[in-house]
Design an enzyme around this catalytic site. Structure first.
Site, PDB file in Angstrom:
ATOM      1  CG  PHE B 119     -29.779  -2.996  48.409  1.00  0.00           C
ATOM      2  CD1 PHE B 119     -30.480  -2.331  49.398  1.00  0.00           C
ATOM      3  CD2 PHE B 119     -28.396  -3.106  48.533  1.00  0.00           C
ATOM      4  CE1 PHE B 119     -29.825  -1.783  50.491  1.00  0.00           C
ATOM      5  CE2 PHE B 119     -27.738  -2.569  49.618  1.00  0.00           C
ATOM      6  CZ  PHE B 119     -28.447  -1.911  50.598  1.00  0.00           C
ATOM      7  CD  GLN B 240     -19.558  -1.953  42.212  1.00  0.00           C
ATOM      8  OE1 GLN B 240     -19.256  -2.167  43.382  1.00  0.00           O
ATOM      9  NE2 GLN B 240     -20.566  -2.550  41.634  1.00  0.00           N
ATOM     10  CG  HIS B 242     -20.945   6.188  43.569  1.00  0.00           C
ATOM     11  ND1 HIS B 242     -21.305   7.496  43.390  1.00  0.00           N
ATOM     12  CD2 HIS B 242     -22.049   5.540  43.984  1.00  0.00           C
ATOM     13  CE1 HIS B 242     -22.585   7.630  43.687  1.00  0.00           C
ATOM     14  NE2 HIS B 242     -23.056   6.464  44.056  1.00  0.00           N
ATOM     15  CG  LEU B 252     -20.745   7.068  47.651  1.00  0.00           C
ATOM     16  CD1 LEU B 252     -19.790   6.776  46.508  1.00  0.00           C
ATOM     17  CD2 LEU B 252     -21.330   5.767  48.191  1.00  0.00           C
ATOM     18  CD  GLU B 255     -26.437   6.259  42.230  1.00  0.00           C
ATOM     19  OE1 GLU B 255     -26.423   5.719  43.345  1.00  0.00           O
ATOM     20  OE2 GLU B 255     -25.853   5.817  41.241  1.00  0.00           O
ATOM     21  CG  HIS B 353     -17.633   1.517  46.351  1.00  0.00           C
ATOM     22  ND1 HIS B 353     -17.444   2.144  47.566  1.00  0.00           N
ATOM     23  CD2 HIS B 353     -18.670   0.677  46.531  1.00  0.00           C
ATOM     24  CE1 HIS B 353     -18.337   1.691  48.438  1.00  0.00           C
ATOM     25  NE2 HIS B 353     -19.084   0.793  47.836  1.00  0.00           N
ATOM     26  NE  ARG B 398     -19.398  -4.772  45.587  1.00  0.00           N
ATOM     27  CZ  ARG B 398     -20.185  -4.036  46.372  1.00  0.00           C
ATOM     28  NH1 ARG B 398     -21.061  -4.613  47.152  1.00  0.00           N
ATOM     29  NH2 ARG B 398     -20.087  -2.719  46.369  1.00  0.00           N
TER      30      ARG B 398
END
Lengths: 84, 591
Positions: B119, B240, B242, B252, B255, B353, B398
């Site tokens: 990740f 947070q 997005h 969502l 990306e 998020h 995070r």
């Protein structure tokens, strides 16, 4: 018949996707259901969230014919809300 | 007061991963445990976590808990408490193996070991090459964890109060938390649940914002209860976002859509990212893309009938590429918008998020507050874990794969400390009836009828307005002027909520009352969030100020504490000293 409060609360889910799909159906599709359809909807709400989403999105099939008949109506209600 | 009363050793509010992990530890430790959840436990928001759990198992690539710690400290933009981060990263392997034994079906390598994904933000050797640290059960790790923990709790005979709504904590004059007043949604009947210890594990407050990936249940109930009980909230300004959520819906759009060549356009059809990030354009970092979208909308170049979003255009990629490389995005767009991205662009806007802030705790899960001499005195009998808490392992931002780890490690740690506390505090303290009466007043306030003079406010419009105000004034476009105006608007909405009534006064399944009380909770969390964001005059992690674009370690390497009781902000130092290793000093955060 309009959904009762208990059914509405059962549509509060762990995932926003399900909140939206079920919420739109409550507003636009549920009233047209007969008793058989309402029973099938309650059975759909028994599904875990991921399974529920997969079934409604068509990624997974169900052996429950009553629920299978509901899926197109739920998808139609979700897509009927005009895009912003 | 003639109320139903039940007594337990430990009460857990919230049945997501943190609550269920704690409950299991307590039940297995022979404590008498109750879990209160406003929805059926397996419908908690943990179910939505797809990514996985980070642990330095080194099954795929070399790894160490210390590298994981470095990545987490760096990811937090050095605001995370390094003792808590060390504790979490050291405990990670253990909690993953425990889950494996509880029946979580982790994806496997051919040799039978748990598979691990790479990740973003994960490195070997303190920031060198990419690591592979995330253990996952296909793309439904949260679901698998939640269901396994629930089954284990049933086996361990944890008592569940399903579809009960917690109203307020019961705290006595000496500051001990003695349980909660709740009511059963089915019957409307209030119940006093007395407990020697209470753990708040109610998740985040993503419903603060109009566009969010969070489920409707995420209304910050536990955070607001803590605020009203006199406990400040920590670092609430760190939320947070997005950059590309489906506008008006929140889900969502990953990306991947821009990675494959999709680009953003405004109402003039301009590829505006070329102006904000001439080199990276649409692949600029998340905060830059988010702020650029918000700027376009604020300056009147938004799309749609309300000019409140921009468009993500994939059409030039062609039908074949969209079918083969972005099928999930096409499916989401068609399902939630009725738009096929092969034929039309997707309306998008930054989507909330995750809340990094929350109820301040130490590594043992104890809620800590400035009670006596220090900013971190434990509040006796009160614990918190998961997104509701701020321990703080995420600091200002995070990392992916650390939220499931957080709930497991600190749910478990809190339970272990509760067991110790119970061994030293064997008897229930006498209940403070004044606290019960105050909580009951909050509940019965919603029995008030519409006076019929036109002054009554309604819940749904207020909720809509609050979420819009928070989006406009405290999401990704933050300046002193914008937020100052936002604070006044939130205050005005809170005042109007005092005049709100609900139409349904029935006892049975009165969800209108639940929604009214959720809105009260959101209002309190909103004030905490926007006041803390206005206070922090720097940019760090997810908190990005246009008027203070740089991180300022000299003045702001500290945690915010917002107290509702006197509507005040205070600060406490970051714990930069880990438990056993050297501290990671702040450095510029580049990837």
């Amino acid at each position: 018949m309009e959904p009762d409060s208990r059914t509405r609360w059962r549509c509060r889910r762990g995932m926003l996707e399900n909140d939206w799909l079920l919420g739109q159906f409550l507003a636009q599709g549920y009233a047209q259901l007969d008793q058989e359809g309402r029973d099938a909807f309650e059975r759909l709400l028994d599904y875990p969230d991921n399974v529920l989403l997969d079934v409604v999105m068509g990624r997974q099939t169900t052996v429950d014919d009553g629920i299978a008949r509901l899926v197109p109506a739920i998808r139609a209600a979700a897509a009927a809300e005009t895009a912003p | 007061m003639n109320l139903t009363r039940r007594k337990f050793d430990a009460l857990i509010i919230g049945a997501g991963g943190a609550g269920l992990r704690a409950a299991l530890q307590l039940s297995n430790g022979d404590a008498k445990v109750a879990v209160v959840s406003k929805v059926f436990p397996t419908r908690s928001h943990t179910v939505a976590a797809q990514g996985g759990v980070n642990a330095a198992l080194a099954n795929v690539l070399p790894d160490s808990w210390h590298w994981h710690m470095f990545d987490t400290v760096k990811g937090s933009d050095y605001l995370g408490d390094q003792d808590a981060i060390e504790y979490m990263c050291r405990a990670a392997s253990k909690v993953v193996y425990e889950l494996d034994h509880f029946g979580v079906p982790f994806s496997r390598l051919d040799n039978g070991n748990i598979y691990q994904r790479a990740f973003g933000g994960q490195s070997q050797n303190f920031g060198q090459t990419q690591a592979a640290r995330t253990c996952a059960a296909a793309d439904r790790t949260g679901h698998a964890i939640l269901h396994s923990l629930y089954q284990q709790n049933l086996r361990a005979r944890t008592h569940f109060f399903d579809e009960y709504f917690a109203v307020d904590l019961l705290r006595d004059e000496q500051g001990f938390v003695l349980g909660v007043l709740a009511f059963e949604i089915l019957t409307g009947e209030p119940i006093v649940i007395e407990a020697k210890t209470t753990l708040i594990a109610t998740g985040g407050a993503g419903q603060l914002f109009r566009t969010t990936t969070n489920a409707l249940i995420n209304t910050g109930d536990g955070m607001a209860m803590a605020l009203r009980a006199g406990v400040p909230l920590e670092d609430m300004e760190f939320v947070q976002f997005h950059p590309t959520g489906i506008a008006g819906r929140g889900m969502l759009i990953t990306e991947g859509a821009r990675g494959e060549g999709g680009f953003l356009v405004n109402a003039d059809g301009e590829r505006f990212m070329e102006r904000y990030a001439p080199r990276a354009k649409d692949l600029a970092s998340r905060d830059v893309v988010s702020r650029s979208i918000a700027t376009e909308v604020r300056e009147g170049r938004g799309c749609g009938r309300n000019r409140d979003h921009v468009l993500l255009d994939l059409r030039h990629l062609g039908a074949d590429a969209i079918h083969h490389r972005l099928p999930g995005i096409r499916e989401a767009s068609m399902t939630f918008l009725g738009i096929d991205p092969i034929e039309a662009p997707i309306p998008v806007f930054p989507t909330c998020h995750y809340s990094m802030g929350g109820i301040p705790t130490n590594c043992l899960g104890q809620v800590v507050a400035p009670v006596k001499d220090t900013p971190e005195d434990p509040v006796p009998g009160l614990y918190a874990a998961g997104e509701a808490a701020c321990v703080s392992v995420h600091g200002a931002n995070r990392l992916g794969g650390n939220s499931l780890l957080d709930i497991l490690v600190f749910g478990r740690a809190a339970a272990n400390h509760i067991l110790e506390y119970l061994s030293e505090n064997r008897y229930h303290r006498p209940l403070d009836e004044g606290a019960v009466e105050r909580a009951m007043a909050r509940l019965t306030r919603w029995d008030r009828k519409d006076p019929g003079d036109g002054t009554a406010e309604r819940i749904e419009p207020l909720r809509r307005e609050l979420r819009k105000v928070m989006e406009d004034h405290c999401s990704v476009f933050r300046t002193d002027e914008v937020m100052r105006e936002g604070v006044e608007k939130v205050r005005a909405l809170r005042e109007r909520l005092n005049h709100a009534v609900i139409a349904d006064h029935s006892a049975t399944f009165n969800t209108a009352r639940v929604e009214a009380m959720e809105l009260e909770n959101l209002m309190d969390c909103a004030l905490a969030t926007i006041r803390s964001a206005l206070g922090r005059e720097e940019s760090r992690g997810a908190h990005s100020r246009i008027d203070f674009p740089e991180r300022d370690d000299q003045h702001w390497l500290k945690h915010s504490l917002y107290s509702l009781v006197d509507d005040s902000l205070d600060y406490k130092p970051v714990r930069t000293q880990p438990n056993t290793v050297a501290s990671f000093p702040p450095k510029e955060r580049v990837y």
